[in-house]
Enzyme design. Structure first.
Site, PDB file in Angstrom:
ATOM      1  CE1 TYR A   6      36.353 125.355 -14.226  1.00 41.89           C
ATOM      2  CE2 TYR A   6      34.032 124.703 -15.055  1.00 41.89           C
ATOM      3  CZ  TYR A   6      35.233 124.396 -14.128  1.00 41.89           C
ATOM      4  OH  TYR A   6      35.227 124.341 -12.397  1.00 41.89           O
ATOM      5  CE  LYS A  47      39.772 124.108  -7.657  1.00 46.37           C
ATOM      6  NZ  LYS A  47      40.287 124.227  -9.143  1.00 46.37           N
ATOM      7  CD  GLU A  90      68.037 105.091   0.118  1.00 52.30           C
ATOM      8  OE1 GLU A  90      67.928 104.045  -0.741  1.00 52.30           O
ATOM      9  OE2 GLU A  90      67.445 104.950   0.909  1.00 52.30           O
ATOM     10  CE  LYS A 105      72.303  98.985   4.722  1.00 54.43           C
ATOM     11  NZ  LYS A 105      70.828  98.229   4.213  1.00 54.43           N
ATOM     12  CB  SER A 127      68.508  97.646   8.795  1.00 53.58           C
ATOM     13  OG  SER A 127      67.585  96.567   8.723  1.00 53.58           O
ATOM     14  CB  THR A 166      82.788 111.470 -17.533  1.00 53.45           C
ATOM     15  OG1 THR A 166      83.903 111.577 -18.369  1.00 53.45           O
ATOM     16  CG2 THR A 166      82.974 113.131 -17.781  1.00 53.45           C
ATOM     17  CG  HIS A 167      81.035 108.391 -20.183  1.00 53.97           C
ATOM     18  ND1 HIS A 167      79.815 107.948 -20.758  1.00 53.97           N
ATOM     19  CD2 HIS A 167      81.890 109.222 -20.240  1.00 53.97           C
ATOM     20  CE1 HIS A 167      80.601 109.255 -21.705  1.00 53.97           C
ATOM     21  NE2 HIS A 167      81.556 109.788 -21.497  1.00 53.97           N
ATOM     22  CB  SER A 216      36.183 120.791  -5.364  1.00 58.72           C
ATOM     23  OG  SER A 216      35.266 121.784  -5.509  1.00 58.72           O
TER      24      SER A 216
HETATM   25  N1  ARG Z   1      35.057 123.564  -8.244  1.00 57.36           N
HETATM   26  C1  ARG Z   1      35.963 124.588  -9.235  1.00 57.36           C
HETATM   27  C2  ARG Z   1      36.375 123.913  -9.981  1.00 57.36           C
HETATM   28  O1  ARG Z   1      37.380 123.951  -9.115  1.00 57.36           O
HETATM   29  C3  ARG Z   1      35.087 125.621  -9.006  1.00 57.36           C
HETATM   30  C4  ARG Z   1      34.130 126.840 -10.741  1.00 57.36           C
HETATM   31  C5  ARG Z   1      32.549 125.872 -10.868  1.00 57.36           C
HETATM   32  N2  ARG Z   1      32.432 126.035 -11.732  1.00 57.36           N
HETATM   33  C6  ARG Z   1      31.243 125.642 -11.901  1.00 57.36           C
HETATM   34  N3  ARG Z   1      30.969 126.272 -13.870  1.00 57.36           N
HETATM   35  N4  ARG Z   1      31.101 124.280 -11.571  1.00 57.36           N
HETATM   36  O2  ARG Z   1      37.068 124.211 -11.057  1.00 57.36           O
END
Ligand code: ARG
Length: 459
Positions: free
Chosen positions: A317, A325, A290, A283, A277, A155-156, A22
């Site tokens: 977890y 993320k 947009e 244009k 354009s 309105t509308h 990651s």
């Molecule tokens: N890269 C992991 C995440 O974003 C970090 C936590 C990893 N934990 C594990 N037990 N592998 O969630």
């Protein structure tokens, strides 16, 4: 350097590594990971794991690393470490040797990533709040400069009653105000520190978690370790705040695209936020607006994705949570960029006053006034409504505005109408009558602008 491997006899398949790693996106947590590590060093020092000297050396190295990486965060993404936690630990060990290996005592990447992300969220809230604030101030400036400018109200998407350009802008200032307050609430709610939850059951070392929380700028510690490592409500909540705000921005964009169209020509966008354009030389396209409208879909998609990722996820977890993320980072970036772009659009916007007045005059938007006039002459409203409906039908057939009909023509429909009807049909008078809190009267808008100015300056 991997943070694990002792119980493995084989290294990971490269394809798995590419899929699993990651660092390419969580490098954005580098500063928060280091901040969390500095606080953690103090915590395990107080639990007797580190000597005073060791704690000093570790913190010094972490502070150095903080300086080094803050210059160029993006560089980190190119490294081969599994994630940002592995990266920081490797760099620390490069600096202080074996001592660096002590820092992870009593901590897990599960509570580490949870605290990193919350720290990131708190900073992100501040950035967004500042962008909302800037946009509101820019909107208020344009609202102020155009006080009293008559504008068609819909309105509308049918012309309904006259309003002012200022009143229309003030509506959006209210929407962004709710976005602002919603975000403050979200920031408040996420201010609990999961560090010390360890992998899932809580750390075995005797640390003061509330003190640790406060050292990191949180209000207090989370109260359950299972929840501490698996809670991503703050991600969903920020994405939800972002989605609602992007919906507001998309409505603003759409209104302006319509008002700027060749059919309406009520406003003209600046060259700075439009593009041409490649084929049609005449244009001038409202691309900035947009894109704001379009990017709303991307942010709402991030919210939907996060809700589905978290749905039915077993405690505590799970690696699924790593999927939080990219979409959060992208949505917050997009939100800030879109707020800033909206502010830029209003820097150079030009109101075509006459076109707006002409449009407000057309479409029989003073018909309600005529009905109210009849009511003032003791005609019951329902009857007045029907009389005016028939007068409008007649006016359409003559291609005339209501104020262009003669008293004789009016009298065909109601005996009570006389000369005093004309002032009632004038746009300025229609606006001025609505002088209550939240009403369109220019006097009311002037007060509201003053109130908002003071409020924005002092918050
Ligand atoms: N890269 C992991 C995440 O974003 C970090 C936590 C990893 N934990 C594990 N037990 N592998 O969630």
């Amino acid at each position: 350097m991997a943070l694990w491997g002792g119980r493995f006899t084989q290294g990971p398949d490269q394809r798995f590594k590419d899929y699993n790693d990651s660092l390419k996106f969580d490098y954005r947590l580098a500063l928060e990971d280091i901040e969390g590590s500095i606080a953690w060093a103090d915590a395990i020092y107080s639990a007797g794991v580190l000597t005073e000297q060791e704690n000093k050396d570790l913190k010094k190295a972490l502070e150095e690393l903080y300086e080094e990486v803050s210059e160029n965060l993006d560089e980190i993404a190119k490294c081969d470490d599994e994630d940002i936690h592995s990266y920081v630990e490797r760099r620390l060990i490069e600096k202080v040797g074996n001592l660096g290996k002590k820092l992870h005592t009593g901590r897990s990447r599960n509570d580490q990533v949870a605290v990193d992300l919350k720290l990131w969220c708190m900073k992100a809230c501040d950035h967004v709040l500042s962008s909302i604030d800037k946009l509101q101030k820019q909107l208020l400036k344009v609202a102020d400069e155009n006080q009293g400018s008559i504008f068609p109200g819909y309105t509308h998407l049918q012309r309904a009653q006259p309003v002012t350009f200022t009143h229309w802008i003030l509506a959006y200032i209210q929407m962004f105000e709710r976005d602002y307050l919603r975000l403050i609430n979200a920031k408040e709610l996420l201010s609990t520190c999961p560090l010390g939850s360890a992998a899932l059951a809580g750390t075995a070392y005797n640390i003061d978690r509330d003190a640790l929380a406060q050292a990191l700028g949180f209000k207090c510690a989370t109260r359950n370790s299972l929840d501490g490592v698996s809670d991503r409500d703050h991600v969903m909540e920020l994405l939800s705040c972002a989605s609602i705000s992007m919906v507001h921005l998309s409505r603003l964009a759409e209104d302006l695209i319509i008002y700027n169209s060749g059919e309406a020509k009520f406003v003209e966008l600046s060259d700075k936020v439009t593009s041409g354009s490649s084929l049609m030389p005449q244009k001038k396209n409202p691309d900035a607006l947009e894109l704001i409208r379009g990017k709303c879909g991307r942010v709402v998609g991030a919210l939907t994705g996060m809700l589905v990722t978290t749905k039915a996820l077993p405690l505590a977890y799970d690696k699924d949570l790593q999927e939080d993320k990219e979409r959060l980072f992208d949505a917050i970036d997009t939100w800030i960029d879109s707020l800033d772009m909206a502010a830029l659009v209003f820097e150079g916007i030009k109101l075509n006053k006459q076109n707006a007045i002409d449009a407000a005059k057309g479409g029989y938007s003073n018909a309600t006034e005529l009905a109210d006039y009849l009511v003032s002459k003791n005609v019951p409203f329902r009857e007045a409504h029907s009389i005016v409906g028939r007068i409008v039908l007649y006016a359409i057939s003559k291609d005339k505005a209501l104020e262009d009909l003669s008293v004789a023509e009016f009298k065909e429909y109601s005996e009570v109408i006389s000369d005093d009807v004309y002032p009632c049909l004038q746009l300025e008078n229609i606006l001025a009558k609505r002088d209550i809190i939240g009403g369109v009267a220019p006097a009311q808008s002037a007060q509201e602008i003053k109130r908002m100015k003071e409020y924005l300056e002092n918050r």
